[in-house]
Design an enzyme around this catalytic site. Structure first.
Site, mmCIF file in Angstrom:
data_model
loop_
_atom_site.group_PDB
_atom_site.id
_atom_site.type_symbol
_atom_site.label_atom_id
_atom_site.label_comp_id
_atom_site.label_asym_id
_atom_site.label_seq_id
_atom_site.Cartn_x
_atom_site.Cartn_y
_atom_site.Cartn_z
ATOM 1 N N CYS A 1 -6.294 1.955 5.781
ATOM 2 C CA CYS A 1 -6.928 0.708 6.170
ATOM 3 C C CYS A 1 -6.290 0.228 7.486
ATOM 4 O O CYS A 1 -5.314 0.818 7.962
ATOM 5 C CB CYS A 1 -6.745 -0.336 5.067
ATOM 6 S SG CYS A 1 -5.056 -0.978 4.954
ATOM 7 N N CYS B 1 -2.451 -0.356 7.250
ATOM 8 C CA CYS B 1 -1.686 0.885 7.209
ATOM 9 C C CYS B 1 -1.744 1.632 8.531
ATOM 10 O O CYS B 1 -0.743 2.188 8.976
ATOM 11 C CB CYS B 1 -2.181 1.762 6.056
ATOM 12 S SG CYS B 1 -1.870 0.988 4.450
ATOM 13 N N HIS C 1 0.851 -1.188 0.000
ATOM 14 C CA HIS C 1 0.000 0.000 0.000
ATOM 15 C C HIS C 1 0.888 1.240 0.000
ATOM 16 O O HIS C 1 2.028 1.206 0.488
ATOM 17 C CB HIS C 1 -0.886 0.019 1.238
ATOM 18 C CG HIS C 1 -1.895 -1.078 1.276
ATOM 19 N ND1 HIS C 1 -2.940 -1.075 2.157
ATOM 20 C CD2 HIS C 1 -2.023 -2.228 0.547
ATOM 21 C CE1 HIS C 1 -3.674 -2.157 1.981
ATOM 22 N NE2 HIS C 1 -3.130 -2.880 1.010
ATOM 23 N N GLU D 1 0.951 3.906 1.808
ATOM 24 C CA GLU D 1 1.427 4.310 3.130
ATOM 25 C C GLU D 1 2.596 3.445 3.592
ATOM 26 O O GLU D 1 3.610 3.939 4.076
ATOM 27 C CB GLU D 1 0.312 4.208 4.175
ATOM 28 C CG GLU D 1 -0.904 5.032 3.867
ATOM 29 C CD GLU D 1 -1.997 4.244 3.160
ATOM 30 O OE1 GLU D 1 -1.708 3.576 2.145
ATOM 31 O OE2 GLU D 1 -3.151 4.314 3.617
#
Length: 148
Positions: A82, A85, A52, A54
């Site tokens: 999410c 993260c 992801h 992040e």
């Protein structure tokens, strides 16, 4: 010190992710008013469900500062993080989290798991939401509409 948003840099990473066929989410780690690391989603490209934006930006920032902690850093991300993260943000001890669009379906900070609210959470950053939210929502909506 005057507040300066770095959300447009995160948006640029999100747009680049969309061009690669990735879900258009971007993130930048900022320290002392300078971008330390930037990334967009690469889950498909890397065949990695944890790639992801992040997580990738935090990994690079940690590599650059040679520490697993980023207590003097802020994170700008185009969508509410999410749970994966949010856990990474907490573990890295990010000082402030700024995000654009809320994610009632999969978010992990203000929605869903609300990771920072759990007693097991060792660190919760200051959280600021809604920065350039409409732009992020439009980018995501257009991306998914083109896929259908």
């Amino acid at each position: 010190m005057t507040f300066r948003s770095f959300m447009q840099a995160a948006m640029a990473e999100a747009r680049a992710a969309a061009v690669r066929g990735e879900v258009p989410i971007g993130a930048v780690v900022v320290r002392d008013g300078e971008i330390l690391a930037a990334a967009g989603n690469r889950t498909r490209e890397m065949c990695d469900p944890t790639a992801h934006a992040e997580v990738l930006a935090i990994r690079e920032a940690c590599r650059l500062v040679q520490s697993e902690r980023l207590p003097e850093c802020d994170l700008y991300v185009t969508l509410e993080p999410c749970p994966i993260c949010a856990g990474t943000i907490s573990a890295a001890r990010i000082k402030r989290l700024y995000f654009a669009a809320s994610d009632p379906k999969s978010g992990g900070t203000l929605h869903g798991a609300r990771v920072f609210s759990h007693p097991q959470c060792h660190h919760a950053p200051e959280v600021y939401d809604g920065i350039d939210a409409t732009e992020s929502e439009t980018l995501l909506r257009d991306f998914f509409a083109a896929k259908r």
